[in-house]
Design an enzyme around this catalytic site. Structure first.
Site, PDB file in Angstrom:
ATOM      1  CG  HIS A  91      -1.855   1.115   1.330  1.00 26.74           C
ATOM      2  ND1 HIS A  91      -3.167   1.044   0.928  1.00 26.74           N
ATOM      3  CD2 HIS A  91      -1.689   2.389   1.778  1.00 26.74           C
ATOM      4  CE1 HIS A  91      -3.766   2.216   1.119  1.00 26.74           C
ATOM      5  NE2 HIS A  91      -2.880   3.058   1.646  1.00 26.74           N
ATOM      6  CD  GLU A  92       1.527   3.502   3.736  1.00 24.99           C
ATOM      7  OE1 GLU A  92       1.699   4.579   3.128  1.00 24.99           O
ATOM      8  OE2 GLU A  92       0.497   3.239   4.394  1.00 24.99           O
ATOM      9  CG  HIS A 127       0.357   6.294  -0.590  1.00 27.03           C
ATOM     10  ND1 HIS A 127      -0.652   7.026  -1.152  1.00 27.03           N
ATOM     11  CD2 HIS A 127      -0.223   5.573   0.414  1.00 27.03           C
ATOM     12  CE1 HIS A 127      -1.800   6.765  -0.517  1.00 27.03           C
ATOM     13  NE2 HIS A 127      -1.565   5.880   0.432  1.00 27.03           N
ATOM     14  CD  GLU A 158      -5.867   5.502   0.394  1.00 26.20           C
ATOM     15  OE1 GLU A 158      -4.972   6.344   0.606  1.00 26.20           O
ATOM     16  OE2 GLU A 158      -6.024   4.489   1.106  1.00 26.20           O
TER      17      GLU A 158
END
Lengths: 499, 499
Positions: free
Chosen positions: A263-264, A267, A293
């Site tokens: 997830h990170e 980003h 997101e």
């Protein structure tokens, strides 16, 4: 480059440097800072805030902005969007009176402490006056910012520039209509994926090594970034070439570290991919919370929970964890990471039910900000909606309306961006499958570079020079829609549960 | 607090915050930063430099300084030394023309690269033009700063405020006179300490754990500081409550990590001990390079190489390294860490011969800055002095006049502070033995708190509100002297070699 642009660039550079310093101190505070340093650290952070504010609202900046505003049409296509962002940031700052800014900061600080205690003590009543105060202040702020239709628009605009309640409402209401059918379908299938293989002891260091190897393969550039540990995973950046991810590790659950890092990294790859020419301007950084997101959820969910991904990833996962994976297959883990089940806590929710958590919050925010919902009635409405939408009811406010940090800092208008991110991601995914026909084969072979290149080209490089609406329209030729997500999740449900 | 003081405090706070940000980015660059971030990082650092410069030399600061200067006598005893430091820092900044500052920065950058290459290629000739350029620029700077007697005074003043060539020369010359006798004494003893026990494989993680346990016991507060790894050990600070040490570890030598961390912890305890009321003023931080070095060398050498220290520390060292220490005693390790032997490289030198390395450099700097020594003649003079003072002659300039980084950034006047630090430390040690009679017993018992409390009281708390001369006079009632060090090292030689 004109002289006027150079003047603006000099101000933006200083502002950007101070922003980086502030993010640096915050990152360090979450990862490395010794506990006893918190008081002096807070003074430093307040110092940077105040210096940034002074620079952006100084007489010379005001005068500079005025000159740029009248001549905006004269700049070239590279300079104009950067200067527009400069003007917007200035406007956002100067629209709020300093007394309101100071009072809000104070209220946030008290409310943050009160929220922690209220959640621990399961006492909404002790948090209610703080929520009321922040609501009042944010309503005042919204009036200062201004809006056309709905007061919440002014606050949504801080996170997702230009998006309005009127645009979100029909999308969320159609999503809500589809939900009962999709959940009923899940529940109609007799089989339940078994995820016990993932919930057993996993060595923490090995988990971190594995997760880092995965994101390296996805395309996160460790020459321009690094990974550290923190209580709550996050991504921050001090330059395009210096992107910091954090993750956390659960010694008894293999999903936490791996998926939070994917997830990170989503980003992080966004930040790494922004055009370097935007460095030290105010148009650097991701364009909105929703688009940011979309990138994290794209890699975490759309790629990371796909059958093709696990076809490639499972043999590697086995190498790191031969004991835990003995007797399991790629198919088992694919099913295990796609369990769908209504539950009380947003951050633990699956891809389908997650949106109902968001819609509930959004609907309540709309009513709160328009003063149609009293703060005292928040728990009752929360519980009623949970039961109506998800068929589960919090046994305590700590698991209900006190679970999220967002309202404790007055972050009304923030929640929708989580769902928007997923809707954007699904829209992009449909377009990627058209633009890169063999994309599923690529994933199955661990060949992620063409996907990252597509995202770089269509999303990343622009930074804040294009807003989310421009980006998604350029990619798909249409506005935000729930349709792509609905068909995506429908197919995944069939694939996981129907087989 | 007067309104005028408050105005000054506001400027100092901003300046101090930017200083902390700069140190933060530099610390990160040496410890954690991803390699690819160097270019953008340099731009950020230059941005902070320039912003600091603008703030300190702005019209409003100039005007503020002028008002303070005329009314300095009116402030109370807490405020006056802080404001004096503010004025001094301002004066230092404004005395140099901006063109000279910029040209020096450029020359330093080129010279730094040239020095690395020259050292690797053992080619002084390729470094000579850069050295000449920096020498010219530093002479120009010294003329701008101004001085009374010797041009080098203006540069020494940057590191050791108020100290002059005229004060250093007699001290160094007496030290030099004692040296042959002391070295001859070492060489006259038949026994040679054996340090092979320390030079064998030591697990790196265990070394780091051990070294951290040692400095925790000395008094370094891990609630207000932390340790990381870097190629070159250093200490920096972002607040009194946030002091960062770094160390390095040699897998085949137990001394490197342990002693470099004791050294840096000496610096770190100084920073942790400065009066918190000085936070965010320009009087925070250690008062001079010499006093700072006195603190690091006090703990590293005077405490850390004493028989009493090893009496306490050896059993603990044994617990960490039972294999390597089998058959050895506290006495063995005490002797092993006190080997004295002339050698070519300053940073590897022992407590006695170290000073001759410094005196050699100081003498050459005096001649260079007064244009009595041509840059081209540096290697010949270096080699001649090495042979004369230490009886060893570099086989290559890489092991001779190219070994140190200092001249490559034009740091003339810096070297003496290393020796001064040790002389100050020996003076303090003599006074501590008077003030705390059972101090040697304390050390033998691992009871370091009374020593740290003494240093806090006499040195640390003042920050930059007292200069080195005031501090040492208040402690000992006399000026800088070599006598304490000479008697200290004389006794240690007898103790180590004569027994």
């Amino acid at each position: 480059m004109t002289k006027l642009y150079q003047e603006a660039a000099a101000v933006m550079e200083t502002y950007s440097d101070l922003d980086a310093a502030r993010r640096f101190l915050q990152w360090d505070q979450e990862t490395l800072m010794p506990a006893g340093a918190i008081k002096e650290r807070s003074e430093r952070l307040a110092g940077f805030d105040s210096l940034q504010h002074r620079i952006l609202t100084s007489e010379s900046t005001r005068e500079l902005i005025a000159r740029i505003r009248t001549r905006l049409g004269e700049f070239d296509d590279d300079e104009r969007p950067v200067l527009s962002e400069f003007i917007r940031r200035f406007d956002d700052k100067v629209k709020l009176p300093e007394t309101l800014v100071a009072e809000t900061a104070r209220a946030q600080s008290y409310a943050g402490e009160a929220w922690k205690k209220a959640r621990a003590a399961n006492s909404f009543a002790s948090f209610a006056p703080h929520l009321q105060k922040l609501l009042d202040l944010k309503i005042e702020a919204a009036e200062c910012y201004g809006y056309e239709e709905h007061r919440l628009d002014a606050l949504i605009n801080l996170y997702e520039r230009g998006l309005t309640v009127a645009q979100i409402k029909p999308v969320f209401s159609r999503l809500k209509e589809h939900f009962p059918r999709l959940l009923a379908k899940v529940q109609s299938f007799p089989s339940r994926p078994d995820n016990t293989m993932l919930r057993q002891p996993y060595d923490k260091d090995t988990q971190l090594q594995h997760a880092q190897a995965v994101i390296r393969d996805l395309g996160f550039n460790f020459d321009r970034g690094r990974v550290d540990l923190s209580a709550h995973p996050f991504c921050t950046h001090f330059a395009h070439s210096d992107v910091r991810l954090t993750t956390r590790i659960d010694a008894n659950d293999a999903r936490t570290c791996m998926y939070s890092l994917m997830h990170e990294a989503g980003h992080g790859m966004y930040e790494q991919g922004i055009d370097e020419r935007l460095f030290r301007t105010l148009a650097s950084g991701g364009t909105s919370m929703g688009i940011h997101e979309s990138q994290s959820l794209f890699w975490e969910d759309i790629i990371g929970r796909s059958r093709e991904f696990w076809h490639w990833a499972f043999p590697r996962f086995q190498e790191y964890f031969p004991g835990q994976t003995a007797g399991s297959s790629a198919e088992d883990i694919y099913r295990a990471v796609n369990t769908i089940e209504p539950s009380l806590i947003r951050i633990d929710a699956d891809e389908l039910t997650y949106h109902m958590h968001i819609i509930l919050r959004f609907e309540m925010e709309v009513e709160m900000i328009s003063r149609q919902l009293d703060v005292d009635d928040v728990p009752a409405m929360w519980n009623a909606k949970m039961e109506e939408y998800l068929g589960v009811k919090p046994d305590a406010d700590a698991n209900g309306c006190l679970q999220d940090v967002h309202w404790s800092f007055g972050g009304f208008g923030y929640f929708p961006t989580y769902s928007l991110g997923k809707l954007y991601a699904a829209m992009m995914w449909n377009q990627i499958q058209i633009d890169i026909p063999p994309v599923r084969d690529h994933i199955r072979e661990g060949k992620f570079a063409p996907i990252l290149a597509w995202l770089r080209e269509k999303v990343h490089r622009y930074g804040r020079t294009r807003n989310s609406s421009q980006i998604i329209n350029d990619i798909c030729g249409r506005d935000l829609s729930e349709a792509d997500f609905v068909s995506y999740i429908d197919a995944r449900i069939d694939d996981v549960y129907g087989n």
